[in-house]
Motif scaffolding. Sequence first.
Motif, mmCIF file in Angstrom:
data_model
loop_
_atom_site.group_PDB
_atom_site.id
_atom_site.type_symbol
_atom_site.label_atom_id
_atom_site.label_comp_id
_atom_site.label_asym_id
_atom_site.label_seq_id
_atom_site.Cartn_x
_atom_site.Cartn_y
_atom_site.Cartn_z
ATOM 1 N N GLU A 210 0.972 57.700 -21.861
ATOM 2 C CA GLU A 210 1.861 56.486 -22.915
ATOM 3 C C GLU A 210 1.232 55.019 -21.855
ATOM 4 O OE1 GLU A 210 5.182 57.627 -24.134
ATOM 5 O OE2 GLU A 210 3.902 59.177 -26.219
ATOM 6 N N ALA A 211 2.062 55.895 -20.772
ATOM 7 C CA ALA A 211 1.862 54.508 -19.521
ATOM 8 C C ALA A 211 0.565 53.961 -19.409
ATOM 9 C CB ALA A 211 2.894 55.144 -18.214
ATOM 10 N N VAL A 212 -0.341 54.889 -18.916
ATOM 11 C CA VAL A 212 -1.837 54.232 -18.197
ATOM 12 C C VAL A 212 -2.192 53.795 -19.614
ATOM 13 C CG1 VAL A 212 -3.704 55.808 -17.684
ATOM 14 C CG2 VAL A 212 -1.988 56.656 -16.402
ATOM 15 N N LEU A 213 -2.638 54.394 -20.707
ATOM 16 C CA LEU A 213 -3.504 54.103 -21.681
ATOM 17 C C LEU A 213 -2.758 52.321 -21.967
ATOM 18 C CD1 LEU A 213 -5.388 54.707 -23.686
ATOM 19 C CD2 LEU A 213 -3.643 55.223 -25.736
ATOM 20 N N GLY A 214 -0.755 52.239 -21.840
ATOM 21 C CA GLY A 214 -0.985 50.726 -22.255
ATOM 22 C C GLY A 214 -1.432 49.798 -21.256
ATOM 23 N N SER A 215 -1.427 50.323 -20.452
ATOM 24 C CA SER A 215 -1.726 49.488 -18.910
ATOM 25 C C SER A 215 -3.353 49.316 -19.191
ATOM 26 C CB SER A 215 -1.525 50.287 -17.516
ATOM 27 O OG SER A 215 -2.157 49.349 -16.596
ATOM 28 N N THR A 216 -4.189 50.442 -19.905
ATOM 29 C CA THR A 216 -5.473 49.783 -19.878
ATOM 30 C C THR A 216 -5.415 49.006 -21.153
ATOM 31 O OG1 THR A 216 -5.678 51.475 -21.291
ATOM 32 C CG2 THR A 216 -5.783 52.103 -19.576
ATOM 33 N N GLU A 217 -4.279 48.958 -22.388
ATOM 34 C CA GLU A 217 -4.530 47.814 -23.177
ATOM 35 C C GLU A 217 -4.043 46.219 -22.889
ATOM 36 O OE1 GLU A 217 -3.322 51.426 -26.162
ATOM 37 O OE2 GLU A 217 -1.626 50.050 -25.183
ATOM 38 N N ASP A 218 -3.289 46.236 -21.537
ATOM 39 C CA ASP A 218 -2.945 44.847 -21.340
ATOM 40 C C ASP A 218 -4.235 44.549 -20.230
ATOM 41 O OD1 ASP A 218 -0.223 45.135 -22.212
ATOM 42 O OD2 ASP A 218 0.445 45.852 -20.038
ATOM 43 N N ALA A 219 -4.954 45.404 -19.616
ATOM 44 C CA ALA A 219 -5.777 45.056 -18.996
ATOM 45 C C ALA A 219 -6.684 44.082 -19.837
ATOM 46 C CB ALA A 219 -6.025 46.327 -17.920
ATOM 47 N N TRP A 220 -7.077 45.137 -20.657
ATOM 48 C CA TRP A 220 -9.021 44.690 -21.458
ATOM 49 C C TRP A 220 -8.237 43.632 -21.895
ATOM 50 C CZ3 TRP A 220 -13.135 45.446 -19.332
ATOM 51 C CH2 TRP A 220 -13.115 46.514 -18.348
ATOM 52 N N GLY A 221 -7.361 43.754 -22.754
ATOM 53 C CA GLY A 221 -6.544 42.335 -23.872
ATOM 54 C C GLY A 221 -6.695 41.166 -22.822
ATOM 55 N N GLU A 222 -5.946 41.246 -21.632
ATOM 56 C CA GLU A 222 -6.376 40.078 -20.860
ATOM 57 C C GLU A 222 -7.662 39.008 -20.724
ATOM 58 O OE1 GLU A 222 -5.326 38.919 -16.760
ATOM 59 O OE2 GLU A 222 -3.134 39.086 -17.880
#
Length: 285
Positions: free
Chosen positions: A76-88
């Motif tokens: 969940e933590a890693v996926l959340g980080s990918t979401e933040d990165a690719w969202g930006e």
Amino acid sequence: MRWRGLRRSSNVDDQRGAPRAGIRGGGVGLLVIAVAVYFVAGPEAVMQLLGGQGTSVAVDTPTTRGAPDEASEFVEAVLGSTEDAWGELFAGEGMQYVPPTLVLFDDQVDSACGANTSATGPFYCPPDARVYLDVGFFRDLARLGGVGDFAQAYVIGHEVGHHVQNLLGTSDRVRQQQARADQRGVNRLSVQLELQADCYAGVWAHYANRTGDVLEPGDIEEALGAAAAIGDDRLQAGAGRRVAPESFTHGSSALRAQWLGRGIEAGTLQVCDTFASPSATGSNR
């Protein structure tokens, strides 16, 4: 890897513990399957099985569906980080990022790409835009020499990279080109697609470290070593087979590490154009 302070994603569908019939594919059984797949179907099939790296995160199969544990929290933590990165990153290009759902499963799972067992390894299914992961994969791969939590995160980043390709239309374009190509061309395009997913994993890692100071000493070397460990040439040589670049489907050890490193260093989409020159993949030599 400093992952505990990362935002948790709500896009994880934990299906572990759901009753299913069929082949069970964990532990030593997965290693046996890996060897069998290699000699029956060749290195490209094993590349699917070994499409990521090991982990230092404990993984225990829960007895009830969706039971929280350290492995699910990590995902969940890693996926959340990918979401933040690719969202930006998408916003910077005037686009909207739609995150994938990551399905945690054990033994076997049904997807829009068909039924798969744990022996398949982590995979991304374009028709349903989901990443599928049996966390037992990390335990088994650690026995093969792939260790470290950032190496494990790289696996997730690579599969999310395929989702990015799907959103950008890259996957569709590659499939269309492969339909018109001979086998060597099909393999070359596959290598380019896989190396780009490696590069995209590096782009995520660059962002995560810049915004959250995620990386610890040795993490980058861990990921680069993991990428190199699953190169087509190393798998072929390790099985006593002739190294045949024309048969590569994921790329050589050197190129997998190279493209991951490019993404980590630059942190931009533009640096990941593996399709700019066929010779960039080394798969046609």
